[in-house]
Every structure is written in structure tokens, then in C-alpha cells.
Design a protein around this motif. Structure first.
Motif, PDB file in Angstrom:
ATOM      1  N   ALA A 249      20.682  95.637  22.993  1.00 48.24           N
ATOM      2  CA  ALA A 249      21.912  95.166  22.157  1.00 48.24           C
ATOM      3  C   ALA A 249      22.628  95.953  21.606  1.00 48.24           C
ATOM      4  CB  ALA A 249      20.989  94.522  20.495  1.00 48.24           C
ATOM      5  N   VAL A 250      22.375  97.398  21.568  1.00 50.07           N
ATOM      6  CA  VAL A 250      23.387  98.405  21.184  1.00 50.07           C
ATOM      7  C   VAL A 250      24.363  98.259  22.419  1.00 50.07           C
ATOM      8  CG1 VAL A 250      23.795 100.599  20.809  1.00 50.07           C
ATOM      9  CG2 VAL A 250      21.985  99.218  19.485  1.00 50.07           C
ATOM     10  N   ALA A 251      23.712  98.591  23.621  1.00 50.68           N
ATOM     11  CA  ALA A 251      24.483  98.749  24.837  1.00 50.68           C
ATOM     12  C   ALA A 251      25.472  97.386  24.989  1.00 50.68           C
ATOM     13  CB  ALA A 251      23.455  99.017  26.045  1.00 50.68           C
ATOM     14  N   ALA A 252      25.185  96.386  24.845  1.00 46.69           N
ATOM     15  CA  ALA A 252      26.130  95.352  24.928  1.00 46.69           C
ATOM     16  C   ALA A 252      27.417  95.585  23.949  1.00 46.69           C
ATOM     17  CB  ALA A 252      25.517  93.999  24.492  1.00 46.69           C
ATOM     18  N   THR A 253      27.221  96.620  23.063  1.00 43.52           N
ATOM     19  CA  THR A 253      28.512  96.622  22.110  1.00 43.52           C
ATOM     20  C   THR A 253      29.246  97.726  22.594  1.00 43.52           C
ATOM     21  OG1 THR A 253      27.524  98.133  20.415  1.00 43.52           O
ATOM     22  CG2 THR A 253      27.211  95.584  19.947  1.00 43.52           C
ATOM     23  N   GLN A 254      28.848  98.684  23.610  1.00 41.88           N
ATOM     24  CA  GLN A 254      29.434  99.980  23.657  1.00 41.88           C
ATOM     25  C   GLN A 254      30.871  99.744  24.048  1.00 41.88           C
ATOM     26  OE1 GLN A 254      27.894 101.722  27.660  1.00 41.88           O
ATOM     27  NE2 GLN A 254      26.767 100.176  27.965  1.00 41.88           N
ATOM     28  N   VAL A 255      31.617 100.918  23.965  1.00 41.21           N
ATOM     29  CA  VAL A 255      33.162 100.959  23.720  1.00 41.21           C
ATOM     30  C   VAL A 255      33.487 101.242  25.410  1.00 41.21           C
ATOM     31  CG1 VAL A 255      35.007 102.083  23.409  1.00 41.21           C
ATOM     32  CG2 VAL A 255      33.411 101.764  21.567  1.00 41.21           C
ATOM     33  N   LEU A 256      32.706 102.140  25.798  1.00 40.46           N
ATOM     34  CA  LEU A 256      33.102 102.441  27.594  1.00 40.46           C
ATOM     35  C   LEU A 256      32.001 102.157  28.340  1.00 40.46           C
ATOM     36  CD1 LEU A 256      34.280 106.114  26.604  1.00 40.46           C
ATOM     37  CD2 LEU A 256      35.667 104.137  27.071  1.00 40.46           C
ATOM     38  N   LYS A 257      32.111 100.730  28.870  1.00 41.86           N
ATOM     39  CA  LYS A 257      31.262 100.408  29.642  1.00 41.86           C
ATOM     40  C   LYS A 257      31.291 100.922  31.481  1.00 41.86           C
ATOM     41  CE  LYS A 257      29.984  96.558  27.130  1.00 41.86           C
ATOM     42  NZ  LYS A 257      29.755  95.014  26.972  1.00 41.86           N
ATOM     43  N   PRO A 258      30.627 100.972  32.187  1.00 41.10           N
ATOM     44  CA  PRO A 258      30.785 101.530  33.359  1.00 41.10           C
ATOM     45  C   PRO A 258      31.766 100.583  34.209  1.00 41.10           C
ATOM     46  CG  PRO A 258      28.331 101.367  32.997  1.00 41.10           C
ATOM     47  CD  PRO A 258      28.924 100.786  31.941  1.00 41.10           C
ATOM     48  N   ASP A 259      31.951  99.137  33.973  1.00 44.67           N
ATOM     49  CA  ASP A 259      32.782  98.534  34.858  1.00 44.67           C
ATOM     50  C   ASP A 259      34.271  98.339  34.092  1.00 44.67           C
ATOM     51  OD1 ASP A 259      31.844  97.153  32.373  1.00 44.67           O
ATOM     52  OD2 ASP A 259      31.942  94.995  33.566  1.00 44.67           O
ATOM     53  N   LYS A 260      34.499  99.281  33.076  1.00 44.84           N
ATOM     54  CA  LYS A 260      35.776  99.327  32.503  1.00 44.84           C
ATOM     55  C   LYS A 260      36.587 100.450  32.798  1.00 44.84           C
ATOM     56  CE  LYS A 260      34.636  96.845  27.972  1.00 44.84           C
ATOM     57  NZ  LYS A 260      34.844  96.711  26.632  1.00 44.84           N
ATOM     58  N   GLY A 261      37.748 100.401  32.729  1.00 50.29           N
ATOM     59  CA  GLY A 261      38.769 101.541  32.965  1.00 50.29           C
ATOM     60  C   GLY A 261      38.996 102.309  31.798  1.00 50.29           C
ATOM     61  N   ALA A 262      40.140 102.713  31.384  1.00 54.69           N
ATOM     62  CA  ALA A 262      40.497 103.598  30.433  1.00 54.69           C
ATOM     63  C   ALA A 262      39.879 103.077  29.186  1.00 54.69           C
ATOM     64  CB  ALA A 262      41.997 103.529  30.335  1.00 54.69           C
TER      65      ALA A 262
ATOM     66  N   ALA B 142      29.144 105.650  24.125  1.00 50.24           N
ATOM     67  CA  ALA B 142      29.967 105.461  22.728  1.00 50.24           C
ATOM     68  C   ALA B 142      30.005 103.899  22.332  1.00 50.24           C
ATOM     69  CB  ALA B 142      31.579 105.532  23.371  1.00 50.24           C
ATOM     70  N   VAL B 143      29.795 103.865  20.903  1.00 56.68           N
ATOM     71  CA  VAL B 143      29.612 102.686  20.473  1.00 56.68           C
ATOM     72  C   VAL B 143      30.819 102.546  19.014  1.00 56.68           C
ATOM     73  CG1 VAL B 143      27.466 102.207  21.202  1.00 56.68           C
ATOM     74  CG2 VAL B 143      27.924 103.342  18.780  1.00 56.68           C
ATOM     75  N   GLU B 144      30.868 101.326  18.595  1.00 59.05           N
ATOM     76  CA  GLU B 144      31.675 101.231  17.545  1.00 59.05           C
ATOM     77  C   GLU B 144      30.742 101.171  16.199  1.00 59.05           C
ATOM     78  OE1 GLU B 144      35.280  98.168  16.042  1.00 59.05           O
ATOM     79  OE2 GLU B 144      33.252  97.132  16.241  1.00 59.05           O
ATOM     80  N   LEU B 145      30.681 101.929  15.135  1.00 56.77           N
ATOM     81  CA  LEU B 145      30.068 102.058  14.053  1.00 56.77           C
ATOM     82  C   LEU B 145      29.658 100.856  13.538  1.00 56.77           C
ATOM     83  CD1 LEU B 145      28.243 103.733  12.077  1.00 56.77           C
ATOM     84  CD2 LEU B 145      30.393 104.137  10.779  1.00 56.77           C
ATOM     85  N   GLN B 146      30.600 100.004  13.358  1.00 57.54           N
ATOM     86  CA  GLN B 146      30.566  98.510  12.611  1.00 57.54           C
ATOM     87  C   GLN B 146      29.538  97.431  13.487  1.00 57.54           C
ATOM     88  OE1 GLN B 146      33.329  97.081   9.911  1.00 57.54           O
ATOM     89  NE2 GLN B 146      33.365  95.277  11.088  1.00 57.54           N
ATOM     90  N   ALA B 147      29.728  97.751  14.743  1.00 59.86           N
ATOM     91  CA  ALA B 147      28.873  97.140  15.916  1.00 59.86           C
ATOM     92  C   ALA B 147      27.515  97.521  15.741  1.00 59.86           C
ATOM     93  CB  ALA B 147      29.468  97.014  17.098  1.00 59.86           C
ATOM     94  N   LEU B 148      27.103  98.653  15.465  1.00 63.80           N
ATOM     95  CA  LEU B 148      25.965  99.350  15.826  1.00 63.80           C
ATOM     96  C   LEU B 148      24.941  98.988  14.358  1.00 63.80           C
ATOM     97  CD1 LEU B 148      23.562 101.347  16.632  1.00 63.80           C
ATOM     98  CD2 LEU B 148      25.097 102.985  15.483  1.00 63.80           C
ATOM     99  N   GLU B 149      25.905  98.930  13.372  1.00 64.34           N
ATOM    100  CA  GLU B 149      25.155  98.701  11.973  1.00 64.34           C
ATOM    101  C   GLU B 149      24.926  97.110  12.102  1.00 64.34           C
ATOM    102  OE1 GLU B 149      27.579  99.442   8.794  1.00 64.34           O
ATOM    103  OE2 GLU B 149      27.220 101.840   8.733  1.00 64.34           O
ATOM    104  N   ALA B 150      25.578  96.326  12.671  1.00 61.18           N
ATOM    105  CA  ALA B 150      25.395  94.830  12.888  1.00 61.18           C
ATOM    106  C   ALA B 150      24.171  94.480  13.459  1.00 61.18           C
ATOM    107  CB  ALA B 150      26.487  94.029  13.491  1.00 61.18           C
ATOM    108  N   VAL B 151      24.062  95.387  14.666  1.00 63.11           N
ATOM    109  CA  VAL B 151      22.644  95.132  15.340  1.00 63.11           C
ATOM    110  C   VAL B 151      21.542  95.658  14.402  1.00 63.11           C
ATOM    111  CG1 VAL B 151      21.260  96.052  17.296  1.00 63.11           C
ATOM    112  CG2 VAL B 151      23.654  95.625  17.805  1.00 63.11           C
TER     113      VAL B 151
END
Length: 509
Positions: free
Chosen positions: A67-80, A127-136
Motif C-alpha cells: 500500500a505504501v509502495a503504491a504511493t511512492q514518488v519515484l517509481k521505477p517506470d517514471k522518469g524525472a 521516496a514517499v509523500e508524508l500525507q500519503a503515508l499517513e493516509a495508509v
């Protein structure tokens, strides 16, 4: 109603701890001062947080990682990375992290030196967003029956022999135990007589989101000046370090004052046309001398504060919660007496002190002056070597972290390797129930029989694994820390004492 535990603070540490306790069958009330969980400071760019290996392992061991990984900021398939995130994340060479802004390369890290680690799907950083982590964490806590009262600031605490009463202004909440997870300015810590010692700040850190008349006046990335440091992430995200002894902390800043601050620190004639967001912090580093005072305990920033340099604070707090949760639950169930809680501070305080020193060392590289720049140049050269990058990775990723559990097998006190059972299960999955696990790699022998008296509090599995690292068996605490281990054909001494201390702990730890 008398709750088993009252937690002050609904940040990640308080929420994670509430999940640990509720999963173990404890009734939990979380009191949070803020009316809403939403805050611009918890969203990108200021809400960017880095999770290290111990935190990701903790999430995996409780079934929260996906659930936390689904919110991560820098996913392997993303660029910058998204606009406004740290400049070092956008470098062309894959990076493993940084020390005071000095990067080390991911491909220079020699993970083969960590012989106690096994291949695992659990990353070493995210790397995650704090608000997304708290939501999980909030969703999990609520599903487990945790009550969360927002807009309930702790105003007074009254500690009796068998319970703690917490006044919030419009109500009094009673609990058998109180845990302060209410941040660096913790009311619980102040009201309950904890000593908070350390070093005073050298600078005020300013995080700003602005609009600039001409962004090209500033150089992207981290720049050191005669007054401090400026980290500019175009088009308008700034992190400034003003070496003013912390005088600017929590001082209101309007557009005119922000522009004066920017020009003073950078030495550039930059013009701010709009100020959207501003927050401050310092490099003050303090730690509670004890994490427990009678029926009150501290965790997270309430127990230790330091600068956010290197992103260690959140990880340190989650580690506190992972260590404390199962111990406090064991005391509440009657499986252990309160002496077990003394091991919480004994184990976590040295780890916190080490992180505070890690933060102080980075400040030394940031101070204005030729000496600091020369020292930073030396560290940069070291970070560019395999040895240097590996050392920095060990500290930043947390893979070298070890709890002092005394002498014995060299694996004792470390995070358990992610053993892969031949039936397809992993070690991380075996810890989902929040119990200790005795994993025996050879179905024969007497090790399993010696644990039968604790089977109601212990998961005992006899199973071959793909790589046993030369071990015959390993006893793992609910927090994933190895309490005992035995090499194949080695001496089984110490198992009975470990079972008594960490599983059948009634009567003291």
C-alpha cells in the motif's frame, strides 16, 4: 472508558504504533492536536520523505508495504522526479543518497559486503509523500479499531499508580499507559518531567515555495555562501540555511522579509514576486535522557530531535514504534512485566544518539568558511570511492543498524535476513502476525521441542530454506530482530535464555 494505551500524536509514528498495539488486541485512543490530516507541508514538495531499509522491512513485516509502495514518488517506470523535489534526485547517474548534499553513486555501493543480508523484494530506500503515508497508516489503524480524535490537544497529564489521565480541554481520556508521539515540542514530554538534552542550533533552515521574477538569477542545486546555504529547485522551491544561531525559527516571514533573507544568504539580486508557503526548522539536536517515566513513554520526535538533513528522523521514529509496540502489548497481556519496557529505551536510545551525531556531522560540512568547504571536498572524494559509498549507504539506508543484545552469534541484534522457505514463503511474511518466530532449518533435533511451552506466543516453523547462511535455527522477535541464532552443527546454548527473555518474558527481561 479506560483504554489500554493513549497515544498523543497522529503522525506516522503514533499511527504505526497504534497499529502495532491494536493488532495485538489492545484498545487504543490517538489524540491529535490538528483538526485535519491535510496540510500543504505534508504534500509535495515539502512533504517528500525517504524511507530506509529498517522502515521498509517494518512495513513489509506488517503487510503494509504494498500500500505504501503504491504511493511512492519515484517509481521505477517514471522518469524525472516531480518538480520541486531534491535536486540530487535528478542526476543522470543513479544515486544511492547523499551526506550533507554530497551524493554517492548507487553503482559504487558494494552490497556483497553485507553477508547477513539475503536477496529480497524489499528495497533499501523509497521516496514517499508524508500525507500519503499517513493516509495508509490511518486506514489500517481505523480498520483495527483504533479511535483517532482530531482537534484534541494534550493540555495536562495526571499519572496515577495504575493509569494515566490526559486532559484535552473538553474531555479527559484515561489509559493504562500513555505514549507521547507528539513531536519535537512534545507536550507529553514537558508535562511528564522528561529531561531533554543536547546541542543548540547553529542555523535556521527555511523551506519556501515562491514565484521569482527571474529564476535564472539563482543557480539550481545546492550552493554554499558566506552566510550559509541555498538549495534551489526550479522554478520556485528553496531551502535556505541561515547561520543565525536559530534566531529565525518560527518567526513570521512576509514577502519583503523573505526576499531580504534570500538575497542575504545567496548574495544574489533575486526578486520574489509571490510567497506561497514558508516553514522553518533548525539543526538543534536533543534527546530525552530516558524514554520511560513510570506509565509514560516517548517515541519519535518527542524522544529526539535533530535537523532533517539526510532524512533520518521519520525512520528513527518508526523504529521506535516497531520496538515499543510488541513490548507494551506483551506487558498489557500479562505475558511480561513492566521491566520489559526498560529494554525499549536501552535499545533505542543509543541508535537515536548515533543519528543525532550523524546530523551534527553534516552541519559541520555546511558551516560558512574555507575550512568547511575543504572538509566537504575531502568527503566528496571519499564518497566517490567504493569504500566510501558503501559506508555512506550503510548509514543512510540503515542496513548496518544493530541492537545491542549482548554477546553471542554475530547475527544477534541484527534485522533478520529475508529467508526464503522452499514452500514459497518469506521471512517477512512469517512476522505478519506480530509474534516471535523460531525458524528451524532442520526438522530434526531438539530445538523445536524446547520451544513447545511457548507455542501460544511463538510461531515455530521447521522448514528448509534456499539459503540458510550456514545456520541451524534462528529465533526472531516480533520486531524482526534476531534474538538468538545457532550455526549448523554449532552449540545450541543460549536458546532457553533467549526464549525466556523475549518470548516467555513474565518476571522480567
Amino acid at each position: 472508558m479506560l483504554y489500554d494505551v493513549v497515544i498523543a500524536g497522529a503522525g506516522p509514528v503514533g499511527l504505526f504504533l497504534s497499529c502495532e498495539l491494536a493488532q495485538a488486541g489492545c484498545s487504543v485512543m490517538v489524540l491529535e492536536q490538528a483538526e485535519s490530516a491535510d496540510s500543504p507541508l505534508k504534500r509535495l514538495p515539502f512533504g517528500l520523505r525517504g524511507l530506509n531499509a529498517p522502515t521498509l522491512e517494518a512495513l513489509d513485516r506488517r503487510g503494509l508495504l504494498d500500500a505504501v509502495a503504491a504511493t511512492q514518488v519515484l517509481k521505477p517506470d517514471k522518469g524525472a522526479p516531480p518538480p520541486g523535489t531534491a535536486h540530487w534526485l535528478a542526476q543522470p547517474r543513479p544515486l544511492g543518497g547523499h551526506f550533507a548534499g554530497i551524493p554517492f553513486a548507487l553503482d559504487a555501493v558494494d552490497s556483497a559486503r553485507w553477508g547477513w543480508r539475503l536477496p529480497t523484494p524489499v528495497a533499501t530506500q523509497m521516496a514517499v509523500e508524508l500525507q500519503a503515508l499517513e493516509a495508509v497508516l490511518t486506514e489500517r489503524a481505523t480498520a483495527l479499531g483504533v479511535r483517532i480524535a482530531r482537534g484534541s490537544a494534550v493540555q495536562a497529564v495526571h499519572v496515577a499508580e495504575t493509569e494515566v489521565a490526559v486532559e484535552t480541554g473538553d474531555a479527559t481520556v484515561r489509559g493504562r499507559w500513555l505514549v507521547g508521539c507528539d513531536g519535537g515540542r512534545s507536550t507529553v514530554r514537558k508535562r511528564c518531567g522528561f529531561s531533554f538534552v543536547g546541542t543548540d542550533p547553529e542555523f535556521t533552515g527555511h523551506s519556501l515555495q515562491v514565484e521569482l521574477e527571474d529564476p535564472t538569477v539563482l543557480t539550481p542545486g545546492r550552493q554554499y555562501t558566506d552566510q550559509g546555504m541555498c538549495n534551489f529547485n526550479p522554478p520556485g522551491v528553496l531551502a535556505l540555511a541561515d547561520f543565525d544561531g536559530g534566531a529565525g525559527h518560527r518567526t513570521p516571514l512576509d514577502l519583503e522579509a523573505a526576499q531580504a533573507l534570500l538575497r542575504r544568504v545567496t548574495g544574489r539580486d533575486a526578486t520574489i514576486t509571490a510567497l506561497h508557503l514558508h516553514s522553518t526548522w533548525t539543526d538543534g539536536a536533543r534527546q530525552a535522557t530516558t524514554y520511560r517515566n513510570e506509565r509514560v513513554l516517548l517515541a519519535g520526535d518527542a524522544a529526539h530531535v535533530h535537523s532533517p538533513l539526510g532524512g533520518q528522523g521519520l525512520n528513527l521514529g518508526i523504529g521506535d514504534a516497531m520496538n515499543l509496540g510488541w513490548k507494551l502489548a506483551a506487558v498489557l497481556r500479562g505475558d511480561a512485566d513492566a521491566a520489559l519496557l526498560d529494554s525499549y529505551g536501552a535499545e533505542r536510545h543509543p541508535i537515536g544518539a548515533r543519528v543525532l551525531d550523524w546530523s551534527r556531522a553534516q552541519v559541520a560540512l555546511m558551516r560558512p568558511g574555507a575550512g568547511s568547504r575543504a572538509l566537504a571536498s575531502v568527503i566528496a572524494d571519499l564518497a566517490d570511492t567504493d569504500d566510501g559509498a558503501t559506508y555512506l549507504a550503510e548509514r543512510v539506508w540503515g542496513v548496518s543498524q544493530r541492537v545491542d543484545l549482548g554477546t553471542g552469534h554475530p547475527l544477534i541484534g541484527r534485522s533478520v535476513p529475508d529467508f526464503a522457505l522452499t514452500d514459497g514463503r518469506r521471512m517477512g511474511e512469517l512476522l505478519r502476525a506480530g509474534q516471535s518466530v523460531l525458524l528451524v532449518f532442520d526438522a530434526g533435533g531438539t530445538i523445536r521441542q524446547r520451544a513447545e511451552g511457548e507455542m501460544h506466543r511463538l510461531t515455530c516453523i521447521a522448514s528448509p530454506v534456499h539459503d540458510a547462511l550456514g545456520l541451524a535455527a534462528v529465533l526472531v522477535r516480533p520486531d524482526g530482530i534476531v534474538a538468538w541464532a545457532c550455526d549448523a552443527g554449532g552449540d545450541e546454548a543460549g536458546l532457553d535464555a533467549a526464549l525466556q527473555r523475549w518470548v516467555g518474558a513474565a518476571g522480567g527481561a
